[in-house]
Scaffold this motif. Structure first.
Motif, PDB file in Angstrom:
ATOM      1  N   ARG A 179      -8.446   4.735  -7.039  1.00  0.00           N
ATOM      2  CA  ARG A 179      -7.990   3.990  -5.870  1.00  0.00           C
ATOM      3  C   ARG A 179      -6.879   4.773  -5.190  1.00  0.00           C
ATOM      4  N   VAL A 180      -6.833   4.650  -3.870  1.00  0.00           N
ATOM      5  CA  VAL A 180      -5.796   5.325  -3.085  1.00  0.00           C
ATOM      6  C   VAL A 180      -5.244   4.339  -2.068  1.00  0.00           C
ATOM      7  N   TYR A 181      -3.935   4.365  -1.927  1.00  0.00           N
ATOM      8  CA  TYR A 181      -3.262   3.538  -0.927  1.00  0.00           C
ATOM      9  C   TYR A 181      -2.607   4.467   0.089  1.00  0.00           C
ATOM     10  N   LEU A 182      -2.906   4.240   1.348  1.00  0.00           N
ATOM     11  CA  LEU A 182      -2.249   4.974   2.431  1.00  0.00           C
ATOM     12  C   LEU A 182      -0.932   4.264   2.708  1.00  0.00           C
ATOM     13  N   VAL A 183       0.160   4.993   2.581  1.00  0.00           N
ATOM     14  CA  VAL A 183       1.499   4.411   2.710  1.00  0.00           C
ATOM     15  C   VAL A 183       2.292   5.177   3.769  1.00  0.00           C
ATOM     16  N   PRO A 184       3.354   4.561   4.298  1.00  0.00           N
ATOM     17  CA  PRO A 184       4.209   5.297   5.234  1.00  0.00           C
ATOM     18  C   PRO A 184       4.907   6.458   4.539  1.00  0.00           C
ATOM     19  N   SER A 185       5.373   7.399   5.313  1.00  0.00           N
ATOM     20  CA  SER A 185       6.116   8.541   4.773  1.00  0.00           C
ATOM     21  C   SER A 185       7.405   8.053   4.126  1.00  0.00           C
ATOM     22  N   LEU A 186       7.611   8.425   2.873  1.00  0.00           N
ATOM     23  CA  LEU A 186       8.845   8.080   2.170  1.00  0.00           C
ATOM     24  C   LEU A 186      10.053   8.677   2.877  1.00  0.00           C
ATOM     25  N   VAL A 187       9.922   9.889   3.363  1.00  0.00           N
ATOM     26  CA  VAL A 187      11.036  10.579   4.014  1.00  0.00           C
ATOM     27  C   VAL A 187      11.392   9.908   5.339  1.00  0.00           C
ATOM     28  N   LYS A 188      10.397   9.498   6.107  1.00  0.00           N
ATOM     29  CA  LYS A 188      10.642   8.949   7.443  1.00  0.00           C
ATOM     30  C   LYS A 188      10.810   7.435   7.468  1.00  0.00           C
ATOM     31  N   MET A 189      10.211   6.740   6.506  1.00  0.00           N
ATOM     32  CA  MET A 189      10.209   5.275   6.536  1.00  0.00           C
ATOM     33  C   MET A 189      10.447   4.712   5.125  1.00  0.00           C
ATOM     34  N   LYS A 190      11.596   5.027   4.558  1.00  0.00           N
ATOM     35  CA  LYS A 190      11.884   4.694   3.162  1.00  0.00           C
ATOM     36  C   LYS A 190      11.790   3.194   2.880  1.00  0.00           C
ATOM     37  N   GLU A 191      12.374   2.350   3.755  1.00  0.00           N
ATOM     38  CA  GLU A 191      12.373   0.906   3.504  1.00  0.00           C
ATOM     39  C   GLU A 191      10.952   0.344   3.526  1.00  0.00           C
ATOM     40  N   GLU A 192      10.153   0.775   4.492  1.00  0.00           N
ATOM     41  CA  GLU A 192       8.769   0.308   4.585  1.00  0.00           C
ATOM     42  C   GLU A 192       7.962   0.784   3.377  1.00  0.00           C
ATOM     43  N   PHE A 193       8.196   2.050   2.984  1.00  0.00           N
ATOM     44  CA  PHE A 193       7.522   2.598   1.814  1.00  0.00           C
ATOM     45  C   PHE A 193       7.842   1.749   0.581  1.00  0.00           C
ATOM     46  N   GLU A 194       9.125   1.457   0.384  1.00  0.00           N
ATOM     47  CA  GLU A 194       9.535   0.697  -0.790  1.00  0.00           C
ATOM     48  C   GLU A 194       8.904  -0.694  -0.794  1.00  0.00           C
ATOM     49  N   GLN A 195       8.896  -1.350   0.341  1.00  0.00           N
ATOM     50  CA  GLN A 195       8.319  -2.692   0.431  1.00  0.00           C
ATOM     51  C   GLN A 195       6.835  -2.668   0.063  1.00  0.00           C
ATOM     52  N   ILE A 196       6.110  -1.709   0.587  1.00  0.00           N
ATOM     53  CA  ILE A 196       4.679  -1.587   0.281  1.00  0.00           C
ATOM     54  C   ILE A 196       4.484  -1.218  -1.191  1.00  0.00           C
ATOM     55  N   LEU A 197       5.335  -0.332  -1.704  1.00  0.00           N
ATOM     56  CA  LEU A 197       5.241   0.059  -3.112  1.00  0.00           C
ATOM     57  C   LEU A 197       5.369  -1.156  -4.028  1.00  0.00           C
ATOM     58  N   PHE A 198       6.310  -2.041  -3.744  1.00  0.00           N
ATOM     59  CA  PHE A 198       6.469  -3.231  -4.590  1.00  0.00           C
ATOM     60  C   PHE A 198       5.193  -4.065  -4.622  1.00  0.00           C
ATOM     61  N   GLY A 199       4.530  -4.197  -3.482  1.00  0.00           N
ATOM     62  CA  GLY A 199       3.259  -4.919  -3.451  1.00  0.00           C
ATOM     63  C   GLY A 199       2.193  -4.234  -4.294  1.00  0.00           C
ATOM     64  N   ILE A 200       2.149  -2.908  -4.212  1.00  0.00           N
ATOM     65  CA  ILE A 200       1.169  -2.139  -4.992  1.00  0.00           C
ATOM     66  C   ILE A 200       1.482  -2.234  -6.484  1.00  0.00           C
ATOM     67  N   LEU A 201       2.759  -2.155  -6.838  1.00  0.00           N
ATOM     68  CA  LEU A 201       3.148  -2.271  -8.249  1.00  0.00           C
ATOM     69  C   LEU A 201       2.760  -3.639  -8.808  1.00  0.00           C
ATOM     70  N   GLU A 202       2.963  -4.670  -8.017  1.00  0.00           N
ATOM     71  CA  GLU A 202       2.589  -6.015  -8.464  1.00  0.00           C
ATOM     72  C   GLU A 202       1.074  -6.131  -8.636  1.00  0.00           C
ATOM     73  N   LYS A 203       0.331  -5.571  -7.706  1.00  0.00           N
ATOM     74  CA  LYS A 203      -1.135  -5.652  -7.767  1.00  0.00           C
ATOM     75  C   LYS A 203      -1.709  -4.777  -8.883  1.00  0.00           C
ATOM     76  N   GLU A 204      -1.251  -3.547  -8.990  1.00  0.00           N
ATOM     77  CA  GLU A 204      -1.844  -2.574  -9.910  1.00  0.00           C
ATOM     78  C   GLU A 204      -1.301  -2.661 -11.335  1.00  0.00           C
ATOM     79  N   GLN A 205      -0.038  -3.053 -11.495  1.00  0.00           N
ATOM     80  CA  GLN A 205       0.585  -3.115 -12.822  1.00  0.00           C
ATOM     81  C   GLN A 205       0.367  -1.809 -13.607  1.00  0.00           C
TER      82      GLN A 205
END
Length: 183
Positions: free
Chosen positions: A55-81
């Protein structure tokens, strides 16, 4: 730890799975992935190696959009465990180290050291100074904003060609070879 055929699959999450490190790790696991689920995050959709992950998730650039990246990451971590989180770029290492510092519950899953050390490795000039202070080998280094006299002495001691690298960066981006003073 040996995993039997009947064991539940272990899940590995790669931050920046399309990076060179991600590609190398993916290649090294290719013949050993029967009991693994490999999940990647990447900010660029067109990296061919991404098709080899489960599986692959397209996410915002960590360097350019750190807050958005982190928010999306938390959702992925919760889903994928995931059982393991692997940072694949210098920026990922520092980000994950900061995350573990704020949320220690991620520490058992994150392949990362303390954030101070991660930052040290992210900044090439700090890495150089740390290495010199601790007697570790490191290529001679000087900051580009050094005085003209110090730059001239550095050139005299080391000669040409010289490599110029950004203090922070990855994948040889911004690296230049200079062969004379005017460059």
């Amino acid at each position: 730890m040996k995993i039997s055929k009947n064991s539940p699959k272990k899940k590995i999450l790669f931050l920046s799975g399309g990076s060179l490190v991600g590609q190398n790790l993916l290649a090294s696991l290719m013949d050993r992935r029967d009991n693994l689920t490999l999940v990647a995050l990447n900010s660029i959709a067109f990296e061919p190696s991404l098709f080899m992950y489960d599986r692959v998730y397209l996410v915002p650039s960590l360097v350019k959009m750190k807050e958005e990246f982190e928010q999306i990451l938390f959702g992925i971590l919760e889903k994928e465990q995931p059982d393991l989180i692997i940072p694949c770029r210098d920026e990922d290492v520092f980000f994950l180290a900061e995350l573990v510092d704020r949320f220690p519950e991620f520490l058992p899953k994150a392949i990362v050291g303390p954030k101070d050390i991660a930052y040290l490795m992210l900044d090439k000039n700090l890495s150089y100074q740390f290495s010199i202070d601790n007697g570790l080998p490191f290529v001679p280094t000087i900051k580009a904003d050094a005085s003209k006299d110090n730059l001239d002495l550095f050139i005299h001691e080391n000669g040409f060609p010289l490599l110029i690298k950004p203090v922070k960066g990855f994948a040889s981006r911004g690296v230049r070879i200079i062969t004379n003073k005017s460059q």
